[in-house]
Motif scaffolding. Structure first.
Motif, PDB file in Angstrom:
ATOM      1  N   UNK A  91     -23.988  13.409 -66.658  1.00  0.00           N
ATOM      2  CA  UNK A  91     -23.225  13.642 -67.883  1.00  0.00           C
ATOM      3  C   UNK A  91     -21.786  14.000 -67.540  1.00  0.00           C
ATOM      4  N   UNK A  93     -17.771  13.542 -68.031  1.00  0.00           N
ATOM      5  CA  UNK A  93     -16.801  13.099 -69.031  1.00  0.00           C
ATOM      6  C   UNK A  93     -16.043  11.872 -68.538  1.00  0.00           C
ATOM      7  N   UNK A  94     -15.778  10.971 -69.477  1.00  0.00           N
ATOM      8  CA  UNK A  94     -14.917   9.832 -69.161  1.00  0.00           C
ATOM      9  C   UNK A  94     -13.534  10.361 -68.818  1.00  0.00           C
ATOM     10  N   UNK A  96     -10.588   9.652 -69.943  1.00  0.00           N
ATOM     11  CA  UNK A  96      -9.693   9.995 -71.061  1.00  0.00           C
ATOM     12  C   UNK A  96     -10.050  11.368 -71.643  1.00  0.00           C
ATOM     13  N   UNK A  97     -11.366  11.621 -71.757  1.00  0.00           N
ATOM     14  CA  UNK A  97     -11.814  12.919 -72.281  1.00  0.00           C
ATOM     15  C   UNK A  97     -11.451  14.019 -71.287  1.00  0.00           C
ATOM     16  N   UNK A 100      -7.781  15.010 -71.466  1.00  0.00           N
ATOM     17  CA  UNK A 100      -7.477  15.814 -72.652  1.00  0.00           C
ATOM     18  C   UNK A 100      -7.985  17.240 -72.474  1.00  0.00           C
ATOM     19  N   UNK A 163     -30.445  27.875 -78.151  1.00  0.00           N
ATOM     20  CA  UNK A 163     -29.390  27.410 -79.037  1.00  0.00           C
ATOM     21  C   UNK A 163     -29.071  28.469 -80.086  1.00  0.00           C
ATOM     22  N   UNK A 167     -25.561  30.369 -80.626  1.00  0.00           N
ATOM     23  CA  UNK A 167     -24.828  30.282 -81.893  1.00  0.00           C
ATOM     24  C   UNK A 167     -24.521  31.680 -82.432  1.00  0.00           C
TER      25      UNK A 167
ATOM     26  N   UNK B  14     -24.968  19.958 -82.406  1.00  0.00           N
ATOM     27  CA  UNK B  14     -26.108  19.333 -81.735  1.00  0.00           C
ATOM     28  C   UNK B  14     -25.652  18.644 -80.444  1.00  0.00           C
ATOM     29  N   UNK B  19     -25.681  18.635 -74.734  1.00  0.00           N
ATOM     30  CA  UNK B  19     -24.877  18.437 -73.517  1.00  0.00           C
ATOM     31  C   UNK B  19     -25.084  19.620 -72.555  1.00  0.00           C
ATOM     32  N   UNK B  24     -28.915  15.517 -73.630  1.00  0.00           N
ATOM     33  CA  UNK B  24     -28.249  14.534 -74.503  1.00  0.00           C
ATOM     34  C   UNK B  24     -28.529  13.114 -73.998  1.00  0.00           C
ATOM     35  N   UNK B  29     -24.090  10.748 -75.911  1.00  0.00           N
ATOM     36  CA  UNK B  29     -23.026  11.294 -75.068  1.00  0.00           C
ATOM     37  C   UNK B  29     -21.743  10.485 -75.269  1.00  0.00           C
ATOM     38  N   UNK B  32     -20.343  11.413 -78.607  1.00  0.00           N
ATOM     39  CA  UNK B  32     -19.709  12.720 -78.536  1.00  0.00           C
ATOM     40  C   UNK B  32     -18.312  12.600 -77.922  1.00  0.00           C
ATOM     41  N   UNK B  33     -18.217  11.802 -76.869  1.00  0.00           N
ATOM     42  CA  UNK B  33     -16.921  11.666 -76.198  1.00  0.00           C
ATOM     43  C   UNK B  33     -15.916  10.945 -77.093  1.00  0.00           C
ATOM     44  N   UNK B  34     -16.397   9.948 -77.830  1.00  0.00           N
ATOM     45  CA  UNK B  34     -15.504   9.263 -78.775  1.00  0.00           C
ATOM     46  C   UNK B  34     -14.945  10.271 -79.773  1.00  0.00           C
ATOM     47  N   UNK B  36     -14.685  13.447 -79.313  1.00  0.00           N
ATOM     48  CA  UNK B  36     -13.786  14.372 -78.618  1.00  0.00           C
ATOM     49  C   UNK B  36     -12.373  13.807 -78.556  1.00  0.00           C
ATOM     50  N   UNK B  37     -12.288  12.509 -78.254  1.00  0.00           N
ATOM     51  CA  UNK B  37     -10.967  11.890 -78.142  1.00  0.00           C
ATOM     52  C   UNK B  37     -10.246  11.961 -79.491  1.00  0.00           C
TER      53      UNK B  37
END
Lengths: 183, 553
Positions: A91, A93-94, A96-97, A100, A163, A167, B14, B19, B24, B29, B32-34, B36-37
């Motif tokens: 998992x 992050x790409x 681009x993410x 950021x 969770x 929360x 969620x 994650x 996830x 996933x 979710x990243x889309x 996030x951007x």
């Protein structure tokens, strides 16, 4: 060959200065790295590498800038290098993410730090039973699935409980942050 | 401040929860990243939520107490163990503490501030525990100054090293065996591929590893199940097949076969030419082994001297070297004057080879019930534990080295947590509870930074931990070097220590009824354990390590 005494003393001082700076910055740095990578153990690895690289570059550190910002820049680079090496199925992050998250995260260091004090208070306020549960679930090496099975429950139920506690903690942190200080 | 998390949608939450839990699904996933951007507020909430996750992870240092109230829920270890660079010499362990972060606060930096400087850029990239080759044997190795150094038993991944002189045997997991003679420069690519930039190499490739590729600067050699030698000097290679056949591709020329009894030159520029056989010298470990055996014997003899002199040390509470008495089948305590009451009883623990496998035994605690039980009466003003141990894996949440049975006031627990941190604790007040953990008794665990990971599986190491009430400190040492030092807080002060009934390699008969939590057998072996009633100084620990160490690990 033994070092000349002066040189050695200088190194001592330099090293002590570094340790002092790094110790102070470590919690913030850790949180910053954690926001970029999928697991705690990834965070640990990158934190270690960052400590090492920062030490090697410590002579270049400009004392007029913030040490934490400087190490975050190093950590960002190390985390990026690290994520590139990681398996694709994880998992991660790409890019681009990642970019950021990293650039915004550096600007939020103080905010994170303030939230952390709120969090400490909130952790103290949750019922001991819940606290025990989270501590156990967050112990290195614990697998929720096996833990749940041995307790005669299901992992879904365990994740649900985790969770809810998280929360609840978030609510607590945010309410403390938004209410005016009492002292 | 805006409430970034509570204003998230249920879907957003969620995503974040799954994650964090690692559950996830890949499609989600991506979604979710889309998101996030697109949404800065979501990113901000994600950072806040991840920092909570980090805080929770750092919440519980002492899981043992918490878990005692969770009967029936014994977690098993399975999480990936974070590897740290085994290239970082453990003897320079003073620097380790700072590399490992968590020990940072406790390290006083007094041993040698220069040590972190020995780390060069090639060490930034730590090898993972899941390498693809292992150093099978080394004969008088001298590593080049700018190279990583290795010990026998080290696992290797994609990396390069330079051997200035001596011989190294590398076993690839494909089955291929590579013998290298220095001066040599070698790069490992995978279990199936390596490069010889310089030096003499002999490859032995069993049927299972057919297809193994070895590159010289100008040529790719594919091994078709055989034994061959390659010598590279100043970019020019020479190859000879001793058995079987190889296929080679020199520059852009056509692939060709070379069979037993054939030899070729592989020039950097220009075509291959034939060569008479017997002209190249490749390493032969068969000739080196008798010499190595002699060295081992010398090492063992010098250890015997150390043993005999240590046994006379009046500060010893007990001293075990794990060579069972042939008549009683007990593990004698060698401390003098000899007291047979201190001898250990072997329960299920199995005798195995020690640091000098043919000369000295060790005991292994592989089975859950295995242990060596001892009874060490008396009151002591301080404690130092020191042992030689070879850990195969940390299977239990807590892996015992030496554990007082009941963990009553003044009784010690010396163990390793599954994340590789060494722990020493002594019960302070069994009748009082810890304010933060109302269900556990009043004590404090002193952790080292992580001192072990899977890449060190099967390697012998020297561990020492000191409880020093006089100095008000608890410290840990690996291979004679200090890795951490923590102040004893006034409320945890202890002046008198007891041991009584205790176990090596497991935890026996705890007074509490939490059976799931009591199995702490160490998956590994021990071949020397000394327990002192004094706090050994840093210098003495370093000397103890030097005198008791084997040159052949």
């Amino acid at each position: 060959m033994p070092e000349a005494p002066n040189e050695s003393k200088q190194d001592d001082e330099r090293y002590e200065a570094y340790i002092q700076c790094f110790t102070h910055a470590e919690p913030d740095l850790r949180r910053f790295i954690r926001s970029l990578l999928p697991t705690w153990s990834d965070t640990d690895e990158v934190l270690q590498q960052t400590a090492l690289v920062a030490w090697r570059k410590f002579d270049d550190f400009d004392r007029s800038t913030q040490f934490i910002k400087w190490t975050c820049v190093i950590a960002r680079f190390e985390a990026l290098a690290y994520r590139r090496k990681m398996a694709r199925d994880r998992l991660v992050f790409r890019e681009d993410v990642f970019e950021l998250m990293a650039s915004e995260g550096i600007d939020e260091i103080e905010e994170r730090s303030a939230e952390h004090s709120a969090l400490e208070h909130c952790l103290g306020a949750i019922p001991p039973e819940q606290r025990k549960f989270v501590t156990l679930a967050y112990t290195p090496g614990v697998k929720i699935k096996e833990l749940a099975a041995e307790a005669g429950s299901t992992s879904a139920a365990f994740y649900m409980r985790l969770k809810r506690i998280r929360h609840k903690l978030m609510d607590c942190i945010e309410s403390r942050q938004s209410s005016p200080p009492t002292s | 401040m805006n409430n970034s998390f509570s204003s998230l949608s249920p879907q957003d939450k969620e995503w974040l929860d799954t994650y964090l839990d690692g559950t996830i699904e890949s499609g989600e996933f991506e979604n979710m990243q889309d998101h996030m951007v697109r949404d800065p507020a979501f990113r901000k909430a994600a950072r806040l939520y991840l920092s909570l996750d980090d805080a929770l992870f750092n919440l519980g240092e002492d899981g043992s107490n918490i878990s005692q109230s969770w009967q029936g829920m014994t977690p098993t270890h399975s999480k990936k163990i974070v590897s740290f660079s085994r290239l970082f010499p453990l003897t320079a362990a003073a620097g380790l503490a700072f590399l490992l972060g968590s020990g940072l606060m406790f390290w006083l930096g007094r041993s040698s501030p220069q040590e972190p400087l020995v780390v060069d850029s090639s060490e930034i990239d730590p090898p993972s525990a899941n390498g693809f080759a292992v150093i099978k044997d080394l004969f008088n190795p001298i590593w080049s100054k700018n190279s990583d150094t290795h010990l026998s038993g080290d696992s290797l991944g994609a990396e390069s090293f330079r051997l200035a002189s001596g011989t190294a045997e590398i076993q690839f997991y494909s089955g291929a065996l590579m013998t290298i003679e220095g001066p040599a420069e070698i790069s490992l690519k995978s279990a199936w591929e390596a490069v010889c930039h310089e030096g003499a190499v002999r490859m032995k490739v069993p049927p299972a590893a057919r297809g193994f590729k070895l590159h010289s600067p100008s040529t790719e050699i594919i091994d078709l199940g055989t034994e061959f030698g390659l010598v590279v000097k100043n970019g020019e290679g020479r190859v000879e097949v001793f058995d079987g056949e190889i296929s080679l591709k020199h520059h852009d020329q056509q692939e060709r076969l070379l069979i037993k009894g054939e030899a070729l030159t592989l020039p950097q520029n220009g075509p291959i030419t034939s060569l008479e056989t017997g002209q190249i010298n490749t390493p032969d470990t068969a000739k080196l082994r008798p010499h190595a055996a002699e060295q081992a014997m010398n090492g063992f003899r010098s250890w015997q001297n150390h043993r005999d002199s240590l046994a006379r040390n009046p500060e010893l509470i007990a001293y075990y070297t794990f060579d069972p008495d042939k008549n009683t089948n007990l593990i004698p305590s060698l401390s003098l004057p000899r007291n047979p009451d201190l001898d250990g009883t072997i329960i299920l623990a199995e005798p195995v080879g020690g640091r000098w496998p043919d000369l000295k035994s060790a005991f292994e605690f592989r089975r859950p019930g295995s242990r060596i039980r001892v009874n060490l009466p008396g009151e002591f003003p301080a404690l130092t534990f020191s042992c030689w141990v070879r850990i195969d894996s940390l299977d239990r949440r807590f892996n015992a080295l030496f554990m007082g049975d009941g963990y009553e006031n003044g009784e010690p627990h010396w163990q390793i947590r599954e994340d590789g941190k060494l722990m020493l604790s002594v019960m302070v007040d069994q009748d009082r509870n810890l304010p933060y953990h109302p269900e556990s008794r009043f004590h404090h665990v002193y952790f080292s930074p992580k001192i072990w990971d899977l890449s060190m599986s099967g390697q012998w190491m020297h561990l020492t931990s000191v409880f020093d009430p006089e100095a008000g400190e608890v410290s840990h040492f690996i291979n004679g070097g200090e890795v951490s030092r923590e102040e004893i807080q006034p409320e945890f002060e202890i002046r008198t220590f007891h041991i009584g009934n205790a176990e090596i390699g497991n935890w026996g008969q705890p007074l509490r009824k939490d059976p799931n939590f009591t199995i702490r057998n160490l998956n590994g072996r021990m071949d020397e354990l000394a327990i002192f009633k004094s706090a050994l100084s840093t210098e003495r620990i370093s000397r103890l390590y030097q005198q008791s160490r084997s040159t052949h690990r």
